[in-house]
Design a protein around this motif. Sequence first.
Motif, mmCIF file in Angstrom:
data_model
loop_
_atom_site.group_PDB
_atom_site.id
_atom_site.type_symbol
_atom_site.label_atom_id
_atom_site.label_comp_id
_atom_site.label_asym_id
_atom_site.label_seq_id
_atom_site.Cartn_x
_atom_site.Cartn_y
_atom_site.Cartn_z
ATOM 1 N N ASN A 108 -38.664 26.403 31.835
ATOM 2 C CA ASN A 108 -37.610 25.535 31.288
ATOM 3 C C ASN A 108 -37.686 24.164 31.966
ATOM 4 O O ASN A 108 -37.355 24.028 33.140
ATOM 5 N N GLY A 159 -32.251 31.017 34.570
ATOM 6 C CA GLY A 159 -32.754 30.452 33.316
ATOM 7 C C GLY A 159 -33.923 29.504 33.490
ATOM 8 O O GLY A 159 -34.258 28.747 32.578
ATOM 9 N N SER A 212 -38.505 32.195 31.078
ATOM 10 C CA SER A 212 -38.247 33.255 30.097
ATOM 11 C C SER A 212 -39.576 33.923 29.794
ATOM 12 O O SER A 212 -40.619 33.260 29.820
ATOM 13 N N GLY A 225 -33.786 29.624 22.299
ATOM 14 C CA GLY A 225 -33.687 29.110 23.663
ATOM 15 C C GLY A 225 -34.697 28.002 23.902
ATOM 16 O O GLY A 225 -34.381 26.971 24.500
ATOM 17 N N ASN A 268 -29.299 35.731 26.012
ATOM 18 C CA ASN A 268 -30.416 34.843 26.355
ATOM 19 C C ASN A 268 -29.942 33.408 26.548
ATOM 20 O O ASN A 268 -30.351 32.735 27.499
ATOM 21 N N ARG A 287 -28.008 33.001 29.773
ATOM 22 C CA ARG A 287 -28.891 32.962 30.947
ATOM 23 C C ARG A 287 -29.532 31.580 31.079
ATOM 24 O O ARG A 287 -29.661 31.043 32.169
ATOM 25 N N LEU A 288 -29.900 30.998 29.942
ATOM 26 C CA LEU A 288 -30.537 29.672 29.979
ATOM 27 C C LEU A 288 -29.512 28.558 30.189
ATOM 28 O O LEU A 288 -29.862 27.389 30.326
#
Length: 449
Positions: A183, A228, A231, A268, A295, A298-299
Amino acid sequence: MSVDVHHAPPLWRLLQACAQAVQAVRAGRSLTAQLESVSTDLRPGVQALSFQALRQLGRATALRTQLAKKAPPAAADALLCTALALGWDEAQAPYPVHTLVNQAVEAARRQRQTQGQAPFINACLRRFLRERDALVAATQEDVTARWNHPDWWVARLQADHPEHWMDLLMQSQHPAPMTVRVNPACTTVAAVQAALQAQGVVATPVGRSGLQLGKALPVAQLPGFEQGHVSVQDAAAQVAAPLLMQGLDLDRPWRVLDACAAPGGKTGHLLELCPQAQVLALDVDAQRCERIHQNLDRLQVRAQARAVVRAADAAQPTQWWDGQLFDAILLDAPCTASGIVRRHPDVRWLRRPEDSAQLARTQAQLLKVLWPLLKDGGRLLYCTCSIFKAEGDAVVDSFLQSNTDARFCPSPRHLIPGCLPVGLPVGDNPLGEYDGFYYALLEKQPTSA
Ligand SMILES: C[S@@+](CC[C@H](N)C(=O)[O-])C[C@H]1O[C@@H](n2cnc3c(N)ncnc32)[C@H](O)[C@@H]1O
């Protein structure tokens, strides 16, 4: 497989659960669902064994036919075929073949469903030990035994990919690497690579923001997973978001529809890439929508209210559309999943020859219904994780013929594992090892032009 000998469950118990998984898949149940019903102490071992057994089930079934023309009852047959699948090729057997045979017979004796068949299983497996080479040779001409995929699947790959079908089938037999997406809002590929290195895991950059790991880790051990920062996502799946948004100013509040979004892997990614995008993520399956929520939480992208998740049928826009056109649409359509057999070795046995055509009709319908929701100049990315042409080129070419306002933009079409991909976003690293996918980017031309 490394086992803790002091606490490891006995092999016969693992074989019982593995055979139940084989029986469940033969009855049409997905392996993922079946493994969820396995007790947690057995699950890692059963997962490893059932992946291997399903990868060799074609050969095992052909060997069982050599040993006994008439199959025993389903539970006994699954146990017998499990032992044959794990033991027929000594070089790949997870345990010494004699141990597998002894423990399979023990497994048969110790459960009610197979007790009565234990002498039969014992006789078959002892004969297999004595005559292995001849029995294996006698199955060599059987297509399903040779390739460990149904005959119709092999024939379809031969027709669809005449130059690559053998490579595709051989690759399907290997475990897939773990690949993660980094990310960029939180960290960098280099920083995650270094953190993995410090854990003793070699990781190679793939695509735009991916890392292919030299060995798989439990997600909790991935650096920054809970926060996050990373992934888990195959390199081919990581192509979707950058391809859909390529050439656009990523800081603008684009209206994006993710029509088939669960579990939210690509949603995401879209939000990581376009921090201001307003994404509507739909999925027809309400339970799977929960996975999108998890998801995105979490991000940490949903907190900013840029993504709305709705359980709805994308093919029925009257039920969910507010009438405002979208700048971009991601249609990651339901498909046979024939491209992800390395990660889901049950898929080849679950699908039926007619599934591809039936899913192609659904895919074409989704494309037809969603196209009018796109602005002039907007783009739609159609994708599936299938390598069958019926679910890729055939759907898109037919759509292009009947929709003259659709322009095909450079995109990979069929991404075939092991082949050099074309049409990927410029400047990315090679994809490394990746799943089979289909991508077609379509742009909407103004109708008055
Ligand atoms: C290939 S998966 C999507 C994977 C997802 N895009 C990701 O990257 O994590 C296809 C999804 O389409 C959903 N689906 C199937 N038919 C649908 C429909 N008519 N409308 C909305 N979602 C649908 C399925 O429930 C499934 O979750």
